[in-house]
Design a protein around this motif. Structure first.
Motif, PDB file in Angstrom:
ATOM      1  N   VAL A  28      -0.395  -8.376   0.561  1.00  0.00           N
ATOM      2  CA  VAL A  28      -0.243  -7.301  -0.407  1.00  0.00           C
ATOM      3  C   VAL A  28       0.841  -7.653  -1.415  1.00  0.00           C
ATOM      4  O   VAL A  28       1.009  -6.981  -2.416  1.00  0.00           O
ATOM      5  CB  VAL A  28       0.103  -5.981   0.311  1.00  0.00           C
ATOM      6  N   THR A 110      -6.962  -6.384   6.960  1.00  0.00           N
ATOM      7  CA  THR A 110      -6.642  -5.240   6.109  1.00  0.00           C
ATOM      8  C   THR A 110      -6.439  -5.606   4.644  1.00  0.00           C
ATOM      9  O   THR A 110      -6.187  -4.724   3.816  1.00  0.00           O
ATOM     10  CB  THR A 110      -5.381  -4.507   6.622  1.00  0.00           C
ATOM     11  N   TRP A 113      -3.873  -4.145   1.976  1.00  0.00           N
ATOM     12  CA  TRP A 113      -3.123  -3.136   2.730  1.00  0.00           C
ATOM     13  C   TRP A 113      -2.323  -3.772   3.860  1.00  0.00           C
ATOM     14  O   TRP A 113      -1.775  -3.059   4.709  1.00  0.00           O
ATOM     15  CB  TRP A 113      -4.067  -2.090   3.302  1.00  0.00           C
ATOM     16  N   PRO A 116       1.663  -2.568   4.372  1.00  0.00           N
ATOM     17  CA  PRO A 116       1.827  -1.243   4.978  1.00  0.00           C
ATOM     18  C   PRO A 116       1.261  -1.165   6.393  1.00  0.00           C
ATOM     19  O   PRO A 116       1.865  -0.526   7.268  1.00  0.00           O
ATOM     20  CB  PRO A 116       1.052  -0.316   4.025  1.00  0.00           C
ATOM     21  N   ALA A 117       0.123  -1.817   6.624  1.00  0.00           N
ATOM     22  CA  ALA A 117      -0.506  -1.743   7.947  1.00  0.00           C
ATOM     23  C   ALA A 117       0.357  -2.408   9.011  1.00  0.00           C
ATOM     24  O   ALA A 117       0.541  -1.873  10.113  1.00  0.00           O
ATOM     25  CB  ALA A 117      -1.891  -2.395   7.902  1.00  0.00           C
ATOM     26  N   ALA A 238       2.362   1.793   0.800  1.00  0.00           N
ATOM     27  CA  ALA A 238       0.958   2.172   0.650  1.00  0.00           C
ATOM     28  C   ALA A 238       0.762   2.979  -0.632  1.00  0.00           C
ATOM     29  O   ALA A 238      -0.231   2.794  -1.355  1.00  0.00           O
ATOM     30  CB  ALA A 238       0.496   2.965   1.866  1.00  0.00           C
ATOM     31  N   VAL A 241       0.716   0.565  -3.501  1.00  0.00           N
ATOM     32  CA  VAL A 241      -0.474  -0.276  -3.578  1.00  0.00           C
ATOM     33  C   VAL A 241      -1.664   0.500  -4.126  1.00  0.00           C
ATOM     34  O   VAL A 241      -2.471  -0.036  -4.883  1.00  0.00           O
ATOM     35  CB  VAL A 241      -0.821  -0.845  -2.183  1.00  0.00           C
ATOM     36  N   LEU A 242      -1.784   1.785  -3.774  1.00  0.00           N
ATOM     37  CA  LEU A 242      -2.976   2.561  -4.108  1.00  0.00           C
ATOM     38  C   LEU A 242      -3.316   2.560  -5.589  1.00  0.00           C
ATOM     39  O   LEU A 242      -4.448   2.236  -5.960  1.00  0.00           O
ATOM     40  CB  LEU A 242      -2.815   3.993  -3.588  1.00  0.00           C
ATOM     41  N   ARG A 245      -4.533  -0.886  -6.703  1.00  0.00           N
ATOM     42  CA  ARG A 245      -5.834  -1.268  -6.175  1.00  0.00           C
ATOM     43  C   ARG A 245      -6.951  -0.771  -7.091  1.00  0.00           C
ATOM     44  O   ARG A 245      -8.001  -1.397  -7.201  1.00  0.00           O
ATOM     45  CB  ARG A 245      -6.020  -0.681  -4.778  1.00  0.00           C
ATOM     46  N   ASP A 254     -10.352  -6.826  -1.702  1.00  0.00           N
ATOM     47  CA  ASP A 254     -10.324  -7.096  -0.267  1.00  0.00           C
ATOM     48  C   ASP A 254     -10.983  -8.417   0.081  1.00  0.00           C
ATOM     49  O   ASP A 254     -11.137  -8.759   1.251  1.00  0.00           O
ATOM     50  CB  ASP A 254     -11.032  -5.960   0.485  1.00  0.00           C
TER      51      ASP A 254
END
Length: 257
Positions: A28, A110, A113, A116-117, A238, A241-242, A245, A254
Protein backbone atom coordinates in the motif's frame (compact mmCIF):
# COMPACT_ATOMS: atom_id res chain seq x y z
CA UNK A 1 11.29 15.63 -48.55
CA UNK A 2 11.86 13.61 -45.37
CA UNK A 3 8.88 11.83 -43.87
CA UNK A 4 7.58 13.27 -40.62
CA UNK A 5 8.51 11.54 -37.43
CA UNK A 6 5.30 9.96 -36.16
CA UNK A 7 6.83 7.62 -33.59
CA UNK A 8 5.44 7.68 -30.06
CA UNK A 9 7.38 10.20 -28.01
CA UNK A 10 9.50 8.90 -25.14
CA UNK A 11 7.84 9.38 -21.76
CA UNK A 12 9.33 12.04 -19.58
CA UNK A 13 11.72 10.49 -17.12
CA UNK A 14 10.14 10.10 -13.71
CA UNK A 15 6.61 10.68 -15.01
CA UNK A 16 3.93 8.15 -14.18
CA UNK A 17 0.18 7.77 -14.39
CA UNK A 18 -1.01 6.34 -11.10
CA UNK A 19 -4.50 5.89 -12.51
CA UNK A 20 -3.44 3.07 -14.80
CA UNK A 21 -0.40 1.66 -13.12
CA UNK A 22 -1.05 -1.50 -11.16
CA UNK A 23 0.09 -1.46 -7.57
CA UNK A 24 2.21 -4.46 -6.59
CA UNK A 25 0.25 -6.93 -4.55
CA UNK A 26 1.04 -6.70 -0.86
CA UNK A 27 2.03 -3.03 -1.02
CA UNK A 28 0.00 0.00 0.00
CA UNK A 29 3.03 2.23 0.32
CA UNK A 30 2.91 3.75 -3.20
CA UNK A 31 -0.40 5.36 -2.13
CA UNK A 32 0.97 6.78 1.12
CA UNK A 33 3.62 9.47 1.22
CA UNK A 34 7.07 8.83 2.69
CA UNK A 35 6.49 11.25 5.55
CA UNK A 36 3.45 9.27 6.65
CA UNK A 37 5.42 6.03 6.33
CA UNK A 38 8.22 7.42 8.48
CA UNK A 39 5.72 8.65 11.08
CA UNK A 40 4.03 5.26 11.23
CA UNK A 41 7.42 3.56 11.42
CA UNK A 42 8.54 5.69 14.37
CA UNK A 43 5.32 4.96 16.28
CA UNK A 44 5.56 1.23 15.57
CA UNK A 45 9.16 1.12 16.79
CA UNK A 46 8.10 2.88 19.99
CA UNK A 47 5.35 0.26 20.39
CA UNK A 48 7.92 -2.49 19.89
CA UNK A 49 10.02 -1.08 22.72
CA UNK A 50 6.88 -0.70 24.84
CA UNK A 51 5.68 -4.30 24.55
CA UNK A 52 9.21 -5.70 24.62
CA UNK A 53 9.79 -4.10 28.01
CA UNK A 54 6.57 -5.61 29.33
CA UNK A 55 7.47 -9.02 27.90
CA UNK A 56 10.99 -8.81 29.31
CA UNK A 57 9.65 -8.20 32.80
CA UNK A 58 7.00 -10.91 32.53
CA UNK A 59 9.32 -13.53 31.03
CA UNK A 60 12.18 -12.81 33.40
CA UNK A 61 14.82 -11.95 30.81
CA UNK A 62 13.43 -13.10 27.45
CA UNK A 63 12.24 -10.59 24.85
CA UNK A 64 9.03 -10.87 22.85
CA UNK A 65 10.70 -9.71 19.64
CA UNK A 66 14.39 -10.54 20.07
CA UNK A 67 14.60 -13.98 18.49
CA UNK A 68 18.40 -14.02 18.74
CA UNK A 69 17.91 -14.19 22.50
CA UNK A 70 15.35 -16.98 22.18
CA UNK A 71 17.71 -18.88 19.88
CA UNK A 72 20.59 -18.48 22.33
CA UNK A 73 18.36 -19.69 25.17
CA UNK A 74 17.39 -22.70 23.09
CA UNK A 75 21.00 -23.52 22.19
CA UNK A 76 22.31 -23.13 25.75
CA UNK A 77 19.39 -25.22 27.01
CA UNK A 78 20.26 -28.01 24.60
CA UNK A 79 23.92 -27.98 25.62
CA UNK A 80 23.09 -28.07 29.34
CA UNK A 81 20.08 -30.34 29.15
CA UNK A 82 17.69 -27.67 30.43
CA UNK A 83 14.69 -28.77 28.43
CA UNK A 84 12.37 -26.18 29.91
CA UNK A 85 14.56 -23.45 28.38
CA UNK A 86 14.65 -25.36 25.09
CA UNK A 87 10.85 -25.59 25.08
CA UNK A 88 10.37 -21.89 25.83
CA UNK A 89 12.86 -20.80 23.19
CA UNK A 90 11.37 -23.11 20.56
CA UNK A 91 7.83 -21.94 21.26
CA UNK A 92 8.79 -18.26 21.03
CA UNK A 93 10.57 -18.80 17.72
CA UNK A 94 7.70 -20.85 16.28
CA UNK A 95 5.10 -18.24 17.24
CA UNK A 96 7.24 -15.40 15.84
CA UNK A 97 7.61 -17.28 12.55
CA UNK A 98 3.88 -17.94 12.47
CA UNK A 99 3.28 -14.19 12.80
CA UNK A 100 5.63 -13.27 9.96
CA UNK A 101 4.26 -16.02 7.71
CA UNK A 102 0.63 -15.08 8.30
CA UNK A 103 1.33 -11.38 7.77
CA UNK A 104 3.17 -12.07 4.51
CA UNK A 105 0.24 -14.10 3.16
CA UNK A 106 -2.29 -11.50 4.33
CA UNK A 107 -0.34 -8.68 2.67
CA UNK A 108 -0.22 -10.60 -0.60
CA UNK A 109 -3.94 -11.28 -0.78
CA UNK A 110 -5.13 -7.83 0.32
CA UNK A 111 -3.32 -5.79 -2.35
CA UNK A 112 -3.33 -2.04 -1.67
CA UNK A 113 -5.05 -2.69 1.66
CA UNK A 114 -2.01 -4.62 2.87
CA UNK A 115 -0.72 -2.07 5.38
CA UNK A 116 -4.02 -1.45 7.19
CA UNK A 117 -4.83 -5.18 7.12
CA UNK A 118 -1.48 -6.25 8.54
CA UNK A 119 -1.60 -3.55 11.21
CA UNK A 120 -5.10 -4.70 12.16
CA UNK A 121 -3.72 -8.22 12.51
CA UNK A 122 -0.98 -6.89 14.80
CA UNK A 123 -3.48 -4.96 16.89
CA UNK A 124 -5.65 -8.06 17.19
CA UNK A 125 -2.68 -10.10 18.43
CA UNK A 126 -1.86 -7.48 21.05
CA UNK A 127 -5.50 -7.37 22.13
CA UNK A 128 -5.38 -11.16 22.41
CA UNK A 129 -2.67 -10.84 25.03
CA UNK A 130 -4.80 -8.46 27.08
CA UNK A 131 -7.74 -10.89 26.84
CA UNK A 132 -5.62 -13.86 27.93
CA UNK A 133 -4.09 -11.93 30.80
CA UNK A 134 -7.50 -10.64 31.88
CA UNK A 135 -9.01 -14.13 31.92
CA UNK A 136 -6.36 -15.59 34.18
CA UNK A 137 -3.86 -17.18 31.81
CA UNK A 138 -0.25 -17.14 32.98
CA UNK A 139 2.47 -14.97 31.47
CA UNK A 140 4.01 -17.87 29.53
CA UNK A 141 0.80 -18.21 27.50
CA UNK A 142 -0.43 -14.61 27.51
CA UNK A 143 2.85 -13.36 26.01
CA UNK A 144 2.53 -15.52 22.88
CA UNK A 145 0.19 -13.16 20.96
CA UNK A 146 2.69 -10.35 21.65
CA UNK A 147 5.45 -12.47 20.10
CA UNK A 148 3.24 -13.11 17.06
CA UNK A 149 2.46 -9.37 16.85
CA UNK A 150 6.16 -8.53 16.76
CA UNK A 151 6.67 -11.06 13.98
CA UNK A 152 3.83 -9.37 12.09
CA UNK A 153 5.29 -5.90 12.63
CA UNK A 154 8.60 -6.77 11.02
CA UNK A 155 6.79 -7.33 7.71
CA UNK A 156 4.78 -4.10 7.70
CA UNK A 157 6.99 -1.39 6.19
CA UNK A 158 9.75 -1.31 3.62
CA UNK A 159 12.84 0.88 4.11
CA UNK A 160 12.53 4.53 3.10
CA UNK A 161 15.80 6.07 1.88
CA UNK A 162 17.72 3.24 3.53
CA UNK A 163 16.00 3.68 6.92
CA UNK A 164 14.43 0.50 8.30
CA UNK A 165 10.97 1.32 9.62
CA UNK A 166 8.80 -0.57 12.06
CA UNK A 167 11.36 -3.25 12.87
CA UNK A 168 11.52 -4.63 16.39
CA UNK A 169 15.29 -4.87 16.74
CA UNK A 170 17.84 -2.11 17.11
CA UNK A 171 21.15 -3.72 16.12
CA UNK A 172 20.85 -2.81 12.44
CA UNK A 173 19.61 0.67 13.32
CA UNK A 174 22.60 1.29 15.58
CA UNK A 175 24.97 0.01 12.89
CA UNK A 176 23.42 2.44 10.40
CA UNK A 177 23.63 5.21 13.00
CA UNK A 178 27.31 4.52 13.59
CA UNK A 179 28.04 4.43 9.87
CA UNK A 180 26.19 7.70 9.35
CA UNK A 181 28.09 9.36 12.18
CA UNK A 182 31.39 8.08 10.80
CA UNK A 183 30.67 9.46 7.35
CA UNK A 184 29.56 12.76 8.86
CA UNK A 185 32.81 13.07 10.83
CA UNK A 186 34.74 12.36 7.63
CA UNK A 187 32.85 15.12 5.87
CA UNK A 188 31.05 12.73 3.54
CA UNK A 189 27.56 13.03 4.95
CA UNK A 190 25.34 15.42 6.78
CA UNK A 191 22.63 15.36 9.41
CA UNK A 192 20.25 13.30 7.28
CA UNK A 193 22.78 10.50 7.09
CA UNK A 194 22.42 9.59 10.75
CA UNK A 195 19.57 11.51 12.39
CA UNK A 196 16.71 9.22 11.20
CA UNK A 197 18.45 6.22 12.77
CA UNK A 198 18.99 8.17 15.99
CA UNK A 199 15.29 9.09 16.01
CA UNK A 200 14.28 5.43 15.69
CA UNK A 201 16.60 4.36 18.51
CA UNK A 202 15.25 7.12 20.75
CA UNK A 203 11.67 6.07 19.93
CA UNK A 204 12.41 2.45 20.82
CA UNK A 205 14.07 3.40 24.10
CA UNK A 206 11.31 5.83 25.03
CA UNK A 207 8.72 3.17 24.27
CA UNK A 208 10.56 0.69 26.51
CA UNK A 209 10.64 3.22 29.36
CA UNK A 210 6.91 3.88 28.96
CA UNK A 211 6.13 0.17 28.86
CA UNK A 212 8.09 -0.57 32.02
CA UNK A 213 6.46 2.36 33.85
CA UNK A 214 2.90 1.42 32.86
CA UNK A 215 3.55 -2.23 33.67
CA UNK A 216 4.08 -1.21 37.28
CA UNK A 217 0.62 0.41 37.33
CA UNK A 218 -1.40 -1.96 35.14
CA UNK A 219 0.54 -5.19 34.81
CA UNK A 220 0.08 -7.16 31.61
CA UNK A 221 -3.09 -5.20 30.80
CA UNK A 222 -0.81 -2.30 29.77
CA UNK A 223 -0.54 -4.11 26.41
CA UNK A 224 -4.13 -3.09 25.65
CA UNK A 225 -3.01 0.51 25.12
CA UNK A 226 -0.59 -0.58 22.40
CA UNK A 227 -3.32 -2.70 20.81
CA UNK A 228 -5.70 0.26 20.64
CA UNK A 229 -3.01 2.52 19.15
CA UNK A 230 -2.08 0.05 16.41
CA UNK A 231 -5.75 -0.50 15.53
CA UNK A 232 -6.27 3.27 15.33
CA UNK A 233 -3.30 3.63 12.96
CA UNK A 234 -4.74 0.86 10.79
CA UNK A 235 -8.06 2.72 10.59
CA UNK A 236 -6.41 6.02 9.69
CA UNK A 237 -4.32 4.42 6.94
CA UNK A 238 -7.39 2.67 5.53
CA UNK A 239 -9.13 6.04 5.41
CA UNK A 240 -6.15 7.47 3.52
CA UNK A 241 -6.09 4.63 1.01
CA UNK A 242 -9.82 4.69 0.20
CA UNK A 243 -10.00 7.97 -1.75
CA UNK A 244 -6.78 7.16 -3.61
CA UNK A 245 -8.10 3.75 -4.62
CA UNK A 246 -10.96 5.45 -6.46
CA UNK A 247 -8.43 6.90 -8.92
CA UNK A 248 -7.69 3.39 -10.18
CA UNK A 249 -9.80 1.59 -12.78
CA UNK A 250 -12.05 -1.06 -11.29
CA UNK A 251 -9.94 -3.97 -10.02
CA UNK A 252 -6.69 -2.54 -11.40
CA UNK A 253 -5.31 -1.54 -8.02
CA UNK A 254 -5.52 -5.07 -6.74
CA UNK A 255 -3.56 -6.66 -9.60
CA UNK A 256 -0.13 -8.04 -8.95
CA UNK A 257 2.80 -7.21 -11.17
Amino acid sequence: MPEPNISTPEPVKGASDHRTKAVPRGSVQPLIGPHVQVGVGVVLIAIAGYVDAIGYIELGGLFASFMSGASISLGVGISEGHWDAVYKGAVLIAVFLAGTTTATILADVTGIWALPAVLLLEGSCLAGTAVLAGTGWGAAVAILPVVAAMGVQNTVLRPVDGVRLGVTFMTGTLVSLGQGLGKSLLGRGGLRGWSPHALLWCAFSAGAAAGASLYVAFGFMAVSGAAALVAAIAGLLAAMVLPRRRNFPSGEADKST
